[in-house]
Design a protein around this motif. Sequence first.
Motif, mmCIF file in Angstrom:
data_model
loop_
_atom_site.group_PDB
_atom_site.id
_atom_site.type_symbol
_atom_site.label_atom_id
_atom_site.label_comp_id
_atom_site.label_asym_id
_atom_site.label_seq_id
_atom_site.Cartn_x
_atom_site.Cartn_y
_atom_site.Cartn_z
ATOM 1 N N PHE A 1 0.788 -1.225 0.000
ATOM 2 C CA PHE A 1 0.000 0.000 0.000
ATOM 3 C C PHE A 1 0.827 1.286 0.000
ATOM 4 O O PHE A 1 0.289 2.375 0.199
ATOM 5 C CB PHE A 1 -0.965 -0.007 1.183
ATOM 6 N N SER A 2 2.133 1.185 -0.212
ATOM 7 C CA SER A 2 2.964 2.367 -0.374
ATOM 8 C C SER A 2 4.155 1.997 -1.263
ATOM 9 O O SER A 2 4.588 0.842 -1.273
ATOM 10 C CB SER A 2 3.453 2.884 0.977
ATOM 11 N N PRO A 3 4.689 2.936 -2.056
ATOM 12 C CA PRO A 3 4.209 4.312 -2.183
ATOM 13 C C PRO A 3 3.004 4.420 -3.105
ATOM 14 O O PRO A 3 2.597 3.425 -3.710
ATOM 15 C CB PRO A 3 5.423 5.033 -2.779
ATOM 16 N N ALA A 4 2.494 5.624 -3.267
ATOM 17 C CA ALA A 4 1.227 5.826 -3.970
ATOM 18 C C ALA A 4 1.279 5.445 -5.439
ATOM 19 O O ALA A 4 0.273 5.022 -6.007
ATOM 20 C CB ALA A 4 0.791 7.287 -3.826
ATOM 21 N N LYS A 5 2.410 5.573 -6.093
ATOM 22 C CA LYS A 5 2.503 5.355 -7.534
ATOM 23 C C LYS A 5 2.802 3.901 -7.916
ATOM 24 O O LYS A 5 2.986 3.601 -9.088
ATOM 25 C CB LYS A 5 3.563 6.278 -8.129
#
Length: 292
Positions: free
Chosen positions: A257-261
């Motif tokens: 779930f990380s990072p957003a990209k």
Amino acid sequence: MESGWESLTLVFLAPLFLICMVLEYRLLRRQGTNDYSLKELVCNFSLAGLHQVADIIATVLLMPFFLWLYQFRLFDITMTPLAVFSAFILQDFFYYWFHRTSHNVHWLWASHVAHHSSEKMNFTTAFRQSLTYPISGMWLFWTPLMLLGYPPTFVVVVVALNLGFQFFVHTCTVEKLGWIEHIFNTPSHHRVHHARNPEYIDKNFAGVLIIWDKLFGTFVEERSDIHINYGIPHAINSWNPFVVTFHQWKTLVTLAFSPAKTPISVRLTYLFGAPKISDGTIRNKPPKSSTN
């Protein structure tokens, strides 16, 4: 299997477990190789207690689903001696695949790693279980038995007896057992499974019968020239049962779930791809763009 029936069955086996632990402890002390520690004992028993609480909760949530699923059974199986024997064989077969999958799918490994995190191998290690097995879906591997026609409560007892047998293979005090080694899981075979030595990683997934490993190419015999190192290479270094339970889930969630990209395909790989037993994260290194 996650259920109160399993918990009840294992309670009846508890006096035998206790006797074995006392005898093992005394034998190891006599040999001067005692690897029992109070901190780990408390941790392992705490993990076992949390696991049993999860079983009871899972009973309430899952048994209605099992009973619903049982309506679609292929056969009405009468509990003859042959049917009971067949159930034990089939359940052990499904256990092999559950266990093997737990070492190859990160979502399942996040639960199973708690059992492998001990750097010791004694009877108390068998109690080192995770309360998150219902979340990771261990119970899914027993549903084929219900669809075949075995009553859910009977399946639960069979699973419990299978797991109860596995208590006895968690020891270094029993050497090889002759012809038994060819058919059954033994302490020798299971020492291999708990080893972090490169020669032994991802081997000997047996529950009761070692024949599955021999059939499907995952069997390795314990060698006298290899000193076994137990545990996972990146030690947890904590006796806190909640740290032991959730440390790999934290890794899984952080990666997924990380990072957003991070692309969704990569996130799914982090969730359901292969875990790397050698360092407790992921077998294949993640793309550089997803490690910031």
